[in-house]
Design a protein around this motif. Sequence first.
Motif, PDB file in Angstrom:
ATOM      1  N   GLN A   1       0.832  -1.203   0.000  1.00 18.20           N
ATOM      2  CA  GLN A   1       0.000   0.000   0.000  1.00 18.20           C
ATOM      3  C   GLN A   1       0.866   1.253   0.000  1.00 18.20           C
ATOM      4  OE1 GLN A   1      -2.581  -0.404   3.389  1.00 18.20           O
ATOM      5  NE2 GLN A   1      -3.578  -2.253   2.597  1.00 18.20           N
ATOM      6  N   ALA A   2       1.928   1.230   0.803  1.00  8.58           N
ATOM      7  CA  ALA A   2       2.815   2.390   0.881  1.00  8.58           C
ATOM      8  C   ALA A   2       3.585   2.590  -0.419  1.00  8.58           C
ATOM      9  CB  ALA A   2       3.795   2.221   2.045  1.00  8.58           C
ATOM     10  N   LEU A   3       4.025   1.500  -1.023  1.00  9.39           N
ATOM     11  CA  LEU A   3       4.780   1.610  -2.263  1.00  9.39           C
ATOM     12  C   LEU A   3       3.895   2.100  -3.404  1.00  9.39           C
ATOM     13  CD1 LEU A   3       7.020  -1.583  -2.063  1.00  9.39           C
ATOM     14  CD2 LEU A   3       7.690   0.790  -1.654  1.00  9.39           C
ATOM     15  N   ARG A   4       2.616   1.713  -3.370  1.00  7.97           N
ATOM     16  CA  ARG A   4       1.681   2.203  -4.394  1.00  7.97           C
ATOM     17  C   ARG A   4       1.400   3.689  -4.205  1.00  7.97           C
ATOM     18  NH1 ARG A   4      -1.250  -2.586  -3.359  1.00  7.97           N
ATOM     19  NH2 ARG A   4      -2.815  -1.444  -2.170  1.00  7.97           N
ATOM     20  N   ALA A   5       1.253   4.093  -2.947  1.00  7.87           N
ATOM     21  CA  ALA A   5       0.879   5.477  -2.657  1.00  7.87           C
ATOM     22  C   ALA A   5       2.029   6.444  -2.895  1.00  7.87           C
ATOM     23  CB  ALA A   5       0.397   5.587  -1.207  1.00  7.87           C
ATOM     24  N   GLY A   6       3.274   5.985  -2.613  1.00  5.94           N
ATOM     25  CA  GLY A   6       4.407   6.878  -2.767  1.00  5.94           C
ATOM     26  C   GLY A   6       4.356   8.005  -1.747  1.00  5.94           C
ATOM     27  N   GLY A   7       5.005   9.124  -2.067  1.00  5.91           N
ATOM     28  CA  GLY A   7       4.962  10.270  -1.173  1.00  5.91           C
ATOM     29  C   GLY A   7       6.076  10.269  -0.147  1.00  5.91           C
ATOM     30  N   SER A   8       6.219  11.390   0.547  1.00  8.71           N
ATOM     31  CA  SER A   8       7.324  11.578   1.487  1.00  8.71           C
ATOM     32  C   SER A   8       7.169  10.777   2.771  1.00  8.71           C
ATOM     33  CB  SER A   8       7.452  13.069   1.832  1.00  8.71           C
ATOM     34  OG  SER A   8       6.238  13.545   2.395  1.00  8.71           O
ATOM     35  N   ASN A   9       5.970  10.274   3.047  1.00  2.00           N
ATOM     36  CA  ASN A   9       5.750   9.508   4.277  1.00  2.00           C
ATOM     37  C   ASN A   9       6.060   8.020   4.121  1.00  2.00           C
ATOM     38  OD1 ASN A   9       4.886  11.761   5.766  1.00  2.00           O
ATOM     39  ND2 ASN A   9       2.799  11.562   4.965  1.00  2.00           N
ATOM     40  N   GLY A  10       6.399   7.626   2.915  1.00  2.00           N
ATOM     41  CA  GLY A  10       6.680   6.210   2.662  1.00  2.00           C
ATOM     42  C   GLY A  10       8.073   5.814   3.120  1.00  2.00           C
ATOM     43  N   PRO A  11       8.389   4.524   3.054  1.00  2.00           N
ATOM     44  CA  PRO A  11       9.699   4.033   3.484  1.00  2.00           C
ATOM     45  C   PRO A  11      10.779   4.296   2.442  1.00  2.00           C
ATOM     46  CG  PRO A  11       8.405   2.220   2.630  1.00  2.00           C
ATOM     47  CD  PRO A  11       7.502   3.427   2.620  1.00  2.00           C
ATOM     48  N   ASP A  12      12.015   4.315   2.907  1.00  2.00           N
ATOM     49  CA  ASP A  12      13.170   4.377   2.010  1.00  2.00           C
ATOM     50  C   ASP A  12      13.769   2.982   1.835  1.00  2.00           C
ATOM     51  OD1 ASP A  12      13.492   7.379   1.656  1.00  2.00           O
ATOM     52  OD2 ASP A  12      13.519   7.200   3.853  1.00  2.00           O
ATOM     53  N   VAL A  13      13.915   2.280   2.949  1.00  2.00           N
ATOM     54  CA  VAL A  13      14.419   0.902   2.941  1.00  2.00           C
ATOM     55  C   VAL A  13      13.273  -0.027   3.318  1.00  2.00           C
ATOM     56  CG1 VAL A  13      16.054  -0.719   3.973  1.00  2.00           C
ATOM     57  CG2 VAL A  13      16.744   1.661   3.534  1.00  2.00           C
ATOM     58  N   VAL A  14      13.105  -1.098   2.545  1.00  2.00           N
ATOM     59  CA  VAL A  14      11.967  -1.997   2.738  1.00  2.00           C
ATOM     60  C   VAL A  14      12.446  -3.439   2.858  1.00  2.00           C
ATOM     61  CG1 VAL A  14      10.271  -0.529   1.595  1.00  2.00           C
ATOM     62  CG2 VAL A  14      11.660  -2.061   0.219  1.00  2.00           C
ATOM     63  N   SER A  15      11.731  -4.218   3.661  1.00  2.45           N
ATOM     64  CA  SER A  15      12.073  -5.629   3.786  1.00  2.45           C
ATOM     65  C   SER A  15      10.801  -6.466   3.778  1.00  2.45           C
ATOM     66  CB  SER A  15      12.870  -5.899   5.071  1.00  2.45           C
ATOM     67  OG  SER A  15      12.090  -5.660   6.217  1.00  2.45           O
ATOM     68  N   SER A  16      10.980  -7.740   3.441  1.00  2.40           N
ATOM     69  CA  SER A  16       9.849  -8.666   3.352  1.00  2.40           C
ATOM     70  C   SER A  16      10.321 -10.061   3.707  1.00  2.40           C
ATOM     71  CB  SER A  16       9.278  -8.658   1.921  1.00  2.40           C
ATOM     72  OG  SER A  16       8.331  -9.705   1.747  1.00  2.40           O
ATOM     73  N   PHE A  17       9.417 -10.842   4.283  1.00  2.00           N
ATOM     74  CA  PHE A  17       9.701 -12.248   4.574  1.00  2.00           C
ATOM     75  C   PHE A  17       9.324 -13.158   3.405  1.00  2.00           C
ATOM     76  CE2 PHE A  17       8.612 -10.973   9.162  1.00  2.00           C
ATOM     77  CZ  PHE A  17       9.925 -10.680   9.459  1.00  2.00           C
ATOM     78  N   THR A  18       8.726 -12.592   2.357  1.00  4.00           N
ATOM     79  CA  THR A  18       8.114 -13.411   1.309  1.00  4.00           C
ATOM     80  C   THR A  18       9.028 -13.532   0.100  1.00  4.00           C
ATOM     81  OG1 THR A  18       6.040 -12.412   2.062  1.00  4.00           O
ATOM     82  CG2 THR A  18       5.921 -13.850   0.150  1.00  4.00           C
ATOM     83  N   THR A  19       9.977 -14.460   0.150  1.00  5.10           N
ATOM     84  CA  THR A  19      10.920 -14.637  -0.956  1.00  5.10           C
ATOM     85  C   THR A  19      10.216 -15.022  -2.254  1.00  5.10           C
ATOM     86  OG1 THR A  19      11.290 -16.929  -0.239  1.00  5.10           O
ATOM     87  CG2 THR A  19      12.836 -15.285   0.540  1.00  5.10           C
ATOM     88  N   SER A  20       9.081 -15.694  -2.132  1.00  2.00           N
ATOM     89  CA  SER A  20       8.384 -16.145  -3.340  1.00  2.00           C
ATOM     90  C   SER A  20       7.792 -14.992  -4.140  1.00  2.00           C
ATOM     91  CB  SER A  20       7.266 -17.134  -2.973  1.00  2.00           C
ATOM     92  OG  SER A  20       6.371 -16.572  -2.039  1.00  2.00           O
ATOM     93  N   ASN A  21       7.784 -13.793  -3.574  1.00  2.00           N
ATOM     94  CA  ASN A  21       7.258 -12.634  -4.294  1.00  2.00           C
ATOM     95  C   ASN A  21       8.341 -11.791  -4.958  1.00  2.00           C
ATOM     96  OD1 ASN A  21       4.486 -12.938  -4.020  1.00  2.00           O
ATOM     97  ND2 ASN A  21       4.444 -11.985  -2.006  1.00  2.00           N
ATOM     98  N   VAL A  22       9.588 -12.260  -4.912  1.00  2.00           N
ATOM     99  CA  VAL A  22      10.680 -11.491  -5.510  1.00  2.00           C
ATOM    100  C   VAL A  22      10.449 -11.270  -7.003  1.00  2.00           C
ATOM    101  CG1 VAL A  22      13.128 -11.577  -6.132  1.00  2.00           C
ATOM    102  CG2 VAL A  22      12.423 -12.044  -3.786  1.00  2.00           C
TER     103      VAL A  22
END
Length: 445
Positions: free
Chosen positions: A87-108
């Motif tokens: 949701q944050a990556l879709r929305a963009g903007g200055s309030n979003g993250p700079d560094v992101v992590s995920s546990f879901t390797t299958s979505n790479v």
Amino acid sequence: MSGISKNAAIALAATASLALLATACTGQSSASANDDPDARTTITFWHGWSAPAEVKAIQANVDRFEKAHPNITVKVVGNINDDKLNQALRAGGSNGPDVVSSFTTSNVGKFCSSGAFLDLKPFIEKSKLDLDRIIPKPMLDYTQFEGTRCALPLLGDAYGLYYNKDAFEKAGIKSPPKTWSEFAKDAEKLTKPKGDGYAQLGFMPNYHGYETVVDHYMSQWDHAYFDADGRSNIAKDPAFAQMFRFQKGLVDSLGGFEKLERYRNTFGDEWGAKHPFQTGQVAMQLDGEWRLGMAEAAGVDFEIGTAPLPVADDEVDEYGKGFLSGTIIGIAPQSKKQNAAWELVKYLTTDTEAVVSFANAIHNVPSTFAALKSPDLKADPGFKTFLDIAQHPDSNTPPASVNGSTYQTTLQDFGYQYESGKVKNLQEGLEKTAKQIDTDIEQAK
């Protein structure tokens, strides 16, 4: 423990939310990487850990990073699942993250092909990192897709065999099985019927059993999910039929699908103290490295043994390999501070002290060669089994796909039908499933 990375249901559910993301991102670019990494700045790091010990461990690493980079302040936000991240990556903007992590390797595959995670190649080249010398190949494989590296591994998970040494001794079994044929015999020896159930089950083979899913089994056969043209190979590669027949044979020999399912429904929660391996309800368990600490914390009344999972009977020379997965980390493409973000990503994934301290704190497998061999790594004999699996040249993980884990879900659904007897003809079922996988991938492009 990497939280939801080990919960297949949550990981697969996250795949659905990525469908929207794929349409919202329009390619990858490092055009925003014009910030001065030496300037005073603040970046935001989103991660998925939520347990107090895990949150404390990641913050400790961030504190070390800030000490080494006093100009960069890191705002850490935890307990972020893939839905919130997307949701944050879709929305963009200055309030979003700079560094992101995920546990879901299958979505790479989706992260890389849709542009949801930034292409890291320019940063890696600028830093002159030789990743082949730094990170084990399977971990490099599951953090890229079709030549695009949009992530790096941040700790890993290796799967192996847990066994009850006391039960083994009572059954006259001297060592853990190395082949699936040996495994099947041991599972029968360890099974003790009681009424219409079990006093002890040698192993829970059903696909709804904890971690006994298709891709974890398949890791122990030489196999290829896709052919050279990118089409599903499951009906042509004999390894898949061999695995399905073996698993179905194990189900039948240990009492049959329905009897096993009734027993499975008596199990405690996978992440609680009443896990069936910890209570002695099953004598062998397919699981990841985190189970050792959980079982010891639960205060089991037997000695725990660990070993690699068995391999196909004609592949005994590959014994020692296993299934690998883990946490991935990257940079949000909308970030205006990509150079500073890269400094944090590089530190968390390649600094030996950072990797070792984090691995020690949350009992995961380090994701660099240097950390795996570090004298500071806490590695008792039981945990060392998983460190060795992580470094085995034949350890593997399912290949990334443009539609994430959808093909694995489709194959898993077929497994449920076959093990329960609803599908009688294995080859026809595999051919039908392969066609569905190809159709789904084509529609996702």
